[in-house]
Design an enzyme around this catalytic site. Structure first.
Site, PDB file in Angstrom:
ATOM      1  N   ASP A   4       3.390  59.199  98.856  1.00 25.33           N
ATOM      2  CA  ASP A   4       2.105  59.093  98.162  1.00 25.33           C
ATOM      3  C   ASP A   4       1.956  57.732  97.488  1.00 25.33           C
ATOM      4  OD1 ASP A   4       4.054  59.650  96.257  1.00 25.33           O
ATOM      5  OD2 ASP A   4       2.961  61.318  95.332  1.00 25.33           O
ATOM      6  N   GLU A  23       3.656  56.793  92.585  1.00 26.15           N
ATOM      7  CA  GLU A  23       2.264  57.217  92.645  1.00 26.15           C
ATOM      8  C   GLU A  23       1.441  56.553  91.544  1.00 26.15           C
ATOM      9  OE1 GLU A  23       1.104  61.688  92.609  1.00 26.15           O
ATOM     10  OE2 GLU A  23       1.345  60.997  90.548  1.00 26.15           O
TER      11      GLU A  23
END
Length: 628
Positions: free
Chosen positions: A372, A311
């Site tokens: 993500d 992320e």
């Protein structure tokens, strides 16, 4: 072999030692060979000297490091070493071994063995255990007489050393394999007279180089007995110059207007942009690291479970592409972070990024992906293509499309068209019915459709937006808040009940869902999509009312009915509501109050998460977010 294995208390090592590079003080793995490229030399923690071995054991590889030495037949030997970590093994291949289940500090392991009647070599090894994380070893010793008439023949010199790729800060080399009467165990790569790395294969990347500078490289082969070859023929390579091509969308150009009926923060535009640039400069200084060489830069995550997470790399790449123009080195840094991402592929789908790395920049916890991170990396590659084109060191567009297709293949569940948590969850009944709302990114899905022409992304976006509306209607009609995680996605999707992955607040508006007003809000600002506007305007109306228009009253966690789930203040919860406010023309005073709050909040160098969210929100509400 006959053997006896014991775990001993700390004591002094014996003087004789047949091993090459026993304390790793060369700064390389010279003399050692580690499986999966999972061994590295680190500066901390060490038992003595300044270096030690780190083995990053994962779910599918125990990070076994070996060395073969010449020994005498029918002779007793003692192998010892200092180890630290969970389930660390020391032993002799084909013979005995010893191990420690848990050593929080360096502990000495010792194993004794007697060679066979005709044995003239022994392979000693260290390894961790599957899924137990990184182990460390130092001061390894094999005590006993060396083999008579041991191997003294050096390998041949590696042939045809050549450059296969280069950037402004790195050179990738390849060569033809050397030969040896027993066997080649590794190659030492030299920049001039400096040994910069040791590898077991026939290629290596040398990083931390100056731009537009000539370098000379040679390679030497070595065998298990420590014999080294003559140097290869030198190859001269000049690194690329730093790109002088200007960005197509320089920061502050405001080339992409926002949708009608949305607003930006009040005040002088140039002054507001300057505040974003100042915060960006602090963010870059705090979190962009180049600690592991190899031409890599990476976004550090001091507040996450591991020093580097997917992320963070995604956020970093998006930020760097957006800030080009304000930062003349944005592309160079972007390429260095991209190289880090590409050099750490998922162990399951190699077109995705391994989710977590340790301090030695080695992938850990199985090396699989996190949705993500991949969503953001793919989107950032599309931004980079728009910003700089794709004719330089990297074809950003092709890499972006490749990753988008991998996301669809491994991180979107075909039965539901909803995102899963990573490629590790695909096909796993326990996990395929779980989805995280902060991965529901309608703007990214639009960009993926545009880049690939694949209409499946329209379906994927529609499924996520429909589920957002249904969850708000059924579980949060007055607040519009979404839960961190949604369960039962194949039947009757609903907020998680209790802890399903991270905490008892998995079904609340907590540390994942806090990003939703920003993630859905930027789609509302740029596309004017009615469903995105409706979703975040409900959130905005509620938070503005419940706080009395005072950002200081925003808490760091709510239940879906609006009651406080976790009290306290965090910019990770405050900042995203500013994007929601920017979608409502009646919220100018509220938006400006949130903007003032952000500008009064200093960057926290211990929190990449909150700081990265804050920066991207500041970019959005000043009119600097644009579509890939």
């Amino acid at each position: 072999m006959g053997a006896a294995a014991v775990l001993t208390a700390p004591g002094s090592a014996q003087a004789a030692n047949l091993l090459t590079n026993p304390g790793f003080e060369s700064g390389s793995l010279s003399g050692w060979s580690c499986s999966g490229g999972l061994g590295s030399v680190v500066s901390s923690p060490v038992r003595s000297g300044t270096k030690a071995l780190a083995g990053a054991a994962g779910a599918s590889d125990n990070a076994k490091c070996t060395q073969t030495v010449a020994v005498q037949p029918n002779t007793a030997y003692t192998l010892s070493g200092w180890v630290r970590g969970n389930y660390v093994y020391l032993g002799v291949t084909g013979g005995s071994s010893t191990w420690t289940a848990s050593a929080s500090e360096y502990t000495r392991l010792t194993v004794s063995f007697t060679t066979g009647a005709s044995q003239t070599s022994a392979e000693i090894y260290l390894n961790g255990w599957y899924g137990q994380g990184t182990y460390y070893a130092d001061d390894v010793a094999l005590d006993g007489p060396g083999g008579p008439g041991g191997d003294t023949e050096a390998p041949s010199a590696p042939g045809s050393v050549r450059s296969t790729a280069k950037t402004s800060s790195s050179v990738t080399l390849a060569w033809n394999a050397a030969t040896d009467n027993v066997g080649v165990t590794g190659y030492d790569v030299y920049r001039g007279s400096t040994n910069v790395t040791t590898v077991t294969g026939t290629s290596a990347t040398v990083g931390s180089l100056a731009a537009n500078t000539p370098y000379s490289f040679t390679v030497r082969a070595r065998d298990a007995a420590g014999n080294t070859s003559q140097a290869s023929t030198a190859v001269s390579v000049t690194t690329d110059p730093v790109s002088t091509t200007g960005p197509n969308v320089p920061f502050g150009s405001h080339t992409f207007p926002y949708a009608a009926g949305t607003i930006k923060v009040s005040g002088d535009q140039a002054a507001n942009d300057a505040k974003v640039v100042a915060y960006y400069q602090q963010w870059k200084a705090a979190f962009v690291r180049s600690d592991c060489g190899n031409g890599w830069s990476a976004i550090a995550s001091p507040d996450a479970d591991h020093p580097y997470v997917a992320e963070g790399q995604g956020y970093g790449l998006t930020i760097l592409a957006t800030m080009a123009g304000a930062d003349p080195n944005a592309r160079t840094t972007f390429d260095a972070v991209l190289k880090y991402v590409l050099d750490h592929p998922s162990s399951i789908d190699p077109d995705l990024h391994a989710a977590e790395q340790n301090t030695a920049c080695q992938s850990v916890n199985g090396g699989d992906s996190a949705t993500d991170g991949d969503l953001e990396i793919a989107y950032a590659l599309l931004l980079a293509d728009k910003q700089w084109g794709s004719t330089g060191t990297y074809d950003y567009k092709a890499l972006g499309v490749k990753r988008i297709n991998a996301i669809k293949r491994s991180e979107v569940v075909a039965a539901t068209n909803l995102t899963n948590l990573g490629d590790w969850a695909l096909g796993e009944a326990q996990w395929e019915t779980l989805s995280r709302t902060s991965d529901w990114l309608p703007g990214h899905f639009r960009a993926f459709k545009k880049a690939t022409g694949d209409t499946a992304w329209d379906t994927i976006r529609d499924k996520h937006q429909t589920l957002v509306a249904n969850l708000q209607s059924q579980y949060a009609p007055s607040t519009g808040l979404l839960p961190d995680f949604v369960i039962n996605t194949t039947t009757s999707p609903r907020p998680a009940t209790g802890q399903v992955l991270e905490s008892p607040l998995d079904g609340a508006y907590s540390w994942n869902a806090c990003r939703d007003p920003w993630r859905i809000g930027v789609d509302a600002l740029t596309s004017g999509d009615s469903r995105s506007l409706a979703a975040v305007r409900t959130m905005n109306g509620w938070i503005k009312q419940t706080t009395g228009g005072n950002p200081d009253n925003i808490q760091q966690g709510y239940r879906l009915d609006g009651t406080v789930a976790e009290s306290g203040s965090s910019v990770a919860f405050i900042a995203p509501f500013a994007v929601a406010a920017a979608t409502d023309p009646g919220s100018q005073a509220w938006l400006d109050a949130l903007w003032n709050k952000l500008n009064a909040t200093p960057l926290d160098t211990s929190s990449y998460y909150g700081s990265s969210i804050q920066l991207q929100v500041m970019i959005a509400i000043t009119g600097n977010h644009w579509l890939a």
